[in-house]
Enzyme design. Structure first.
Site, PDB file in Angstrom:
ATOM      1  N   GLU A 140       0.880  -1.173   0.000  1.00 23.87           N
ATOM      2  CA  GLU A 140       0.000   0.000   0.000  1.00 23.87           C
ATOM      3  C   GLU A 140       0.901   1.200   0.000  1.00 23.87           C
ATOM      4  O   GLU A 140       1.715   1.363   0.919  1.00 23.87           O
ATOM      5  CB  GLU A 140      -0.820   0.040   1.284  1.00 23.87           C
ATOM      6  CG  GLU A 140      -2.156  -0.594   1.192  1.00 23.87           C
ATOM      7  CD  GLU A 140      -2.894  -0.359   2.482  1.00 23.87           C
ATOM      8  OE1 GLU A 140      -3.140   0.805   2.815  1.00 23.87           O
ATOM      9  OE2 GLU A 140      -3.160  -1.353   3.177  1.00 23.87           O
ATOM     10  N   CYS A 142      -1.985   8.638   3.895  1.00 24.36           N
ATOM     11  CA  CYS A 142      -1.835   8.363   2.467  1.00 24.36           C
ATOM     12  C   CYS A 142      -3.134   8.686   1.736  1.00 24.36           C
ATOM     13  O   CYS A 142      -3.128   8.961   0.547  1.00 24.36           O
ATOM     14  CB  CYS A 142      -1.378   6.940   2.211  1.00 24.36           C
ATOM     15  SG  CYS A 142      -2.295   5.723   3.101  1.00 24.36           S
TER      16      CYS A 142
END
Ligand code: FAD
Length: 1024
Positions: A782, A816
């Protein structure tokens, strides 16, 4: 006076028991209630026959139908859309929904009337065979879309003006002073959304001040209560009217309200503070108590507030106000409402994982509460002057009977509603006093208010919605709330689970904290203080602390403060950890999935029990604010429970596959071996625990390498998992820098890697794995994103600003998922950008441990320097819309907003509180999407639009992993919004989603020839 701090969630059943016993009146009095209510219902039903009534129209297009919802969204959005192309798309979008053409009573439909009014078509010309769609198509053909657009805009204005007394206070006063208006007392309300910026708050303050003056001039000579008044929303007067900003609110808001109250007092007006959300109740009572104590208000009986009967604290609120009034030797005016934000309260409690709802969950409980409050308020006369606000005929009749006359109180209604009911009441009871709550404002400001009214008129739980429906027998409307509730154990809505039970029997929702409940907040802060301690984080191999080089960990908020020590492992120790994990794999993999899951579930409970300690550590080591810390802790808890539940399903069962007779084919999942979990510093608890829990749940042994910046939280999480029953042999911790990570990735025993961090590091890991001669192991990565939010002209600016500010700046932009690039349609860009900048200016930077802090520091000096260099560059190359100031001490970076010329100017993910905006032209929408696609990332995307087709189009067009429509774009919830991106943003499968755990395992199929011993007994035994 001690502050208002009653029990936040009193038990529904206990309250019901008391009220069920006390509410009914003797039969003769109940009979009088029936008679009175029947008269009013008769009047309501008699009045609603005429074509064109907004109430009737809303009933026709009830909000339970797609058409009704489409109309509501159209009404809410159309007037604020400045450009024609977007307005046309909104109209087409809404007309395409539902089945306008197939409805039975088309001739009453809004669009027919609207088009008729606006286009000058006489209603008489519209035959029963005409449908709104048909008419519109016909009109479009004849007159063109621009005319229809104008017509609809006009229609929406008509609908709006139904609920608004005037566009300015002067208009409204003139209308109130007319012959029809003189029947009623008035309380004027200035329309608008809550303030987001200091400028908004000042504007509302000026508008309230001017209105008080104007109302005062027109007020006449009668004494209170027979004088007009004003209703004030505290959220309009302060941009951060929230419990955590209490000190600021008391310092800044109280003087403003005091000034307004003094102005109202001089003119002898009624001054009512509206009731807003439940989490603001304690705070608003603090403000009210402070303002009311002002000596200059001493001889004035017009000060008041609204209290919501749907709130479980309504009775204590009444008692508190009465006590306050008594302590000041004055009378207060108290408006009793049922409450306008029921749906919002329920959603919020679920989202925040609160212990219970602050409001009742069954409508008749609200009605019972209302009656109980009526009795209390009547008994507290003359200390209180009751103002009963309702459009429910049964409620009105109950009040009338309980009051035993018309003196010493008044009724209240909203302008545009309850006309027939109150006209009928006034006809029969000349002494009755009724006040009209009269919104004042321009159409653009009316939208949020209009939606509330549409909900009220259109929801089938609402009295006005059913009262006018001739198909509903009057007896049903006369059913008493106590009959409907029946028994105390039926006080709660059976279909609405407690917030903790949102996910049914599979798992518990993680517990949250209501910051608006002072006792909850104080309890949490006390736990944090009590459990703050220095932490030492060594490596943990087979549960034993490893040796190595020890260094201090300092707080990013105050680098002089040492919060713990880490002993980092050497390369050799890292190898030892891998060997230990390889040795520990078999036994853990053979542990039944249910037992593995049970350990994770125990860990979840332990984490909740030790929240004070973890929150303290999150603030100290990672600079997490209280709000961020609570969210992160809840996410970690959810990960543990979700993966436990998923593992039981996926790894606890053997699936029998279909196949030929005489053969048993079984498929099952099992662990891969040693999983390497490499986690980032920005979610040192949630992402760390998430990766580790998934790997463990699937039967892997784990070597966890936390980020260099945050080993303390990681070490404590590992200790907690060990304590919960994960063997030391199955879970090993190796704190260290990048070289340790690289060594681990290269190790031959690695059977899988879960990595969250930068794209650069993900590439490096991928290369190392690919270079190994050995099993090809999976990498679950990720990484980051250049996350955009698209805002078109139909979006509600205040909603956009709330979501943009939260998405861009929360956690100091170090998520993020954070918003990096806001693309705003140029027709509305100036206002939205200015409001975003104004809202950013209201954020408080500082000590993350202080609950009033909105933004903590960035993680370290390096990050701070990089961000500052980037900001300095942007200051040269882009237009600066906002540049905040940061505290000098600590690694703080102030929020900034820059405008770029094109999305392509943003080429890298800037991991901090920097929001870039670009403008786009409506006709260049596809080019915008292309630009976004060109970034190569695909993590999160926000869309703010009221055009469903636009949201669907964008979602189809872009492969972004997580798309958020009309909301913020951070804080994905485990098991609800599986999280992870595509392209440069990650490999998938999504964390917290149903496919995640599969990737951590291998499949095994076992095919057994069950006929091997000589025959197929089962087949032979099968009868036809
Ligand atoms: C003059 C005036 C001023 C107002 N000021 C305010 C204010 O300051 N703050 C504010 O919040 N509202 C305010 N309102 C709005 C008010 O809350 C609604 O108009 C009112 O709730 C409608 O109640 P009713 O008795 O007319 O209708 P009813 O149909 O009898 O009641 C509807 C109400 O029941 C409640 N309800 C619906 N479903 C459920 C459920 N499942 N469980 C529990 N309760 C449920 C909700 O409160 C809903 O609004 C004001 C209204 C008036 C008339």
């Amino acid at each position: 006076m001690t502050p208002f701090r009653p029990d936040y969630y009193p038990d529904d059943g206990v309250l019901a028991r008391a009220w069920l016993a006390s509410t009914p009146l003797p039969p003769d009095r109940e009979a009088r209630v029936d008679t009175e209510a029947r008269q009013m219902i008769g009047a309501i039903r008699g009045r609603s026959g005429g074509i064109g009534g907004v109430e009737q129209l809303l009933r026709e297009y009830s909000l339970t139908t797609p058409e009704g919802l489409a109309l509501m969204v159209l009404a809410e959005g159309l007037l604020r859309v400045p450009d024609d192309a977007t307005a046309d798309r909104l109209i087409e979008d809404k007309l395409g929904q539902g089945g306008f053409a197939t409805r039975a009573h088309q001739s009453d439909a809004l669009l027919v009337n609207a088009s008729a009014w606006a286009l000058g078509i006489s209603a008489r010309l519209i035959g029963p065979q005409d449908t709104p769609e048909g008419i519109l198509r016909g009109v479009v053909r004849r007159l063109g879309l621009p005319t229809v657009r104008g017509a609809l805009r006009q229609a929406m204005r008509v609908m709006g003006s139904h609920f608004v007394l005037g566009q300015s206070i002067e208009d409204a006063l003139a209308r109130a002073g007319s012959r029809a208006g003189r029947l009623y007392r008035y309380s004027f309300d200035m329309l608008g959304e809550g303030a987001r910026t200091a400028e908004d708050a000042e504007r509302y303050f000026a508008s309230y001040s001017d209105s008080i003056e104007a109302i005062g001039r027109a007020a006449g000579n009668k004494p209170l209560p027979d004088r007009p008044g004003i209703s004030v929303k505290l959220s309009a007067l302060h941009p951060r009217y929230e419990a955590v900003s209490r000190d600021r609110v008391m310092a800044e808001l109280v003087p403003r309200v005091r000034t307004l109250a003094r102005a109202a007092a001089i003119r002898g007006l009624n001054f009512t503070i509206d009731a807003e959300e439940a989490d603001r109740l304690e705070l608003s009572m603090d403000v009210i108590a402070d303002v009311a104590a002002d000596r200059q208000l001493a001889d004035w009986d017009g000060f008041g507030l609204a209290i919501q009967a749907y709130g479980k604290r309504a009775l204590p609120a009444i008692d508190y106000v009465a006590e306050l009034a008594a302590s000041l030797g004055r009378r207060f005016m108290v408006r009793l409402v049922k409450g306008a934000y029921w749906d919002t309260e329920v959603k919020r409690a679920q989202e925040r994982g609160l212990p219970d709802y602050p409001v009742f969950t069954r409508k008749p409980m609200t009605d019972l509460s209302y009656v109980a409050c009526v009795e209390r308020m009547l008994a507290l006369r003359p200390r209180l002057y009751p103002q009963f606000a309702t459009h429910n005929a049964l409620t009105v009749a109950s009040v009338l009977e309980r009051a035993g006359g018309t003196d010493g109180y008044e009724f209240q209604r909203l302008h545009g509603m309850g006309d027939a009911l109150y006209d009928s009441l006034l006809e029969r009871h000349t002494g009755v006093a009724v006040r009209t709550y009269a919104p004042v404002g321009i159409h653009k400001d009316l939208l949020a208010y209009l939606v509330r009214r549409l909900l009220e008129n259109g929801a089938n739980s609402s009295f006005v919605s059913v009262a006018a429906d001739p198909n509903v027998p009057v007896e049903v409307l006369l059913e008493r709330p106590e009959q409907r509730v029946g028994r105390p154990d039926r006080a709660r809505h059976s279909g609405l689970p407690m917030p903790a039970d949102l996910f049914g029997s599979a798992r518990k929702n993680a517990a949250g904290v209501e910051f608006g409940h002072a006792a909850s907040l104080a309890g949490l802060l006390a736990e944090i203080r009590r459990d703050t301690m220095l932490v030492h984080a060594p490596g943990l191999i087979n549960g034993v602390a490893s040796t190595g080089i020890t260094r201090d960990i300092a707080s990013p908020a105050d680098p002089a403060r040492i919060v713990g020590r880490v002993t980092e492992v050497s390369l050799q120790t890292a190898d030892i950890a891998m060997a230990a994990a390889a040795a520990g794999f078999r036994s853990w993999n053979e542990t039944p999935a249910g037992a593995r899951a049970a350990a994770l579930e125990r860990a979840a409970s332990l984490l909740e029990q030790r929240r004070g300690f973890f929150l303290s550590l999150l603030a100290a080591e990672a600079g997490k604010t209280l709000d961020d810390g609570v969210s992160e802790l809840r996410e970690a808890v959810d990960f543990l429970r979700y993966y436990a539940a998923e593992a039981k399903k996926l790894y606890g069962h053997t699936e029998t596959m279909p196949g030929p007779t005489g053969e048993l084919n079984q498929r099952r999942l099992r662990g891969r071996g040693v999983f390497l979990c490499i986690s980032p510093w920005n979610f040192p608890l949630a992402i760390f625990v998430g990766q580790v829990a998934a790997a463990l749940a699937a039967g892997n042994s784990v070597v966890a390498k936390p980020a260099e910046q945050t080993p303390l939280v990681a070490c404590e999480a590992v200790r907690l998992l060990h304590e919960a029953g994960v063997p030391g042999e199955a879970l090993h911790l190796v704190p260290g820098a990048g070289d340790i990570g690289a060594r681990l990735v290269a190790h031959p025993s690695v059977a899988g890697v879960a990595f969250t961090g930068s794209t650069e590091t993900a590439w490096a890991i991928n290369r190392t794995l690919a270079a190994k001669r050995g099993p090809i192991v999976p990498l679950i990565a990720e990484t980051g994103g250049i996350n955009a939010m698209i805002v078109d002209a139909t979006a509600l600016p205040e909603q956009v600003v709330d979501d943009a500010v939260m998405s861009a700046f929360r956690s100091a932009g170090q998520r993020c998922s954070a918003l990096r690039l806001m693309a705003v349609q140029d027709d509305v860009a100036d206002r939205i950008i200015a409001m975003t900048a104004g809202a950013a200016a209201e954020l408080k930077l500082g000590d993350p441990a202080d609950p009033s802090t909105h933004l903590g520091p960035v993680i370290d000096a390096e990050s701070q320097q990089r961000l500052e260099a980037h900001i300095a560059r942007l200051k040269q190359s882009a237009r600066t819309h906002y540049a905040g100031t940061a505290p000098a001490r600590g690694y703080f970076v102030a929020p900034h907003i820059f405008e770029l010329n094109a999305p392509g100017e943003l080429t890298e993910e800037i991991f901090g509180p920097v929001l870039n905006v670009v403008r786009y032209r409506a006709e260049k929408f596809d080019a915008l999407l292309e630009d976004l696609e060109k970034t190569g990332y695909g993590l999160t995307l926000g869309i703010h639009t009221r055009i469903d087709a636009t949201a669907a189009y964008v979602a189809d067009r872009l492969p972004t992993g997580n798309i958020y429509v009309n909301r913020n774009m951070i804080g994905a919830v485990v098991g609800v919004q599986p999280f992870g991106g595509s392209g440069l943003s990650g490999t998938g499968p999504k964390a917290g989603g149903p496919d995640y755990l599969r990737r951590f395992g291998i499949e095994q199929t076992i095919s057994t020839n069950t006929a091997a011993a000589g025959g197929n007994a089962t087949l032979l035994a099968t009868e036809e």
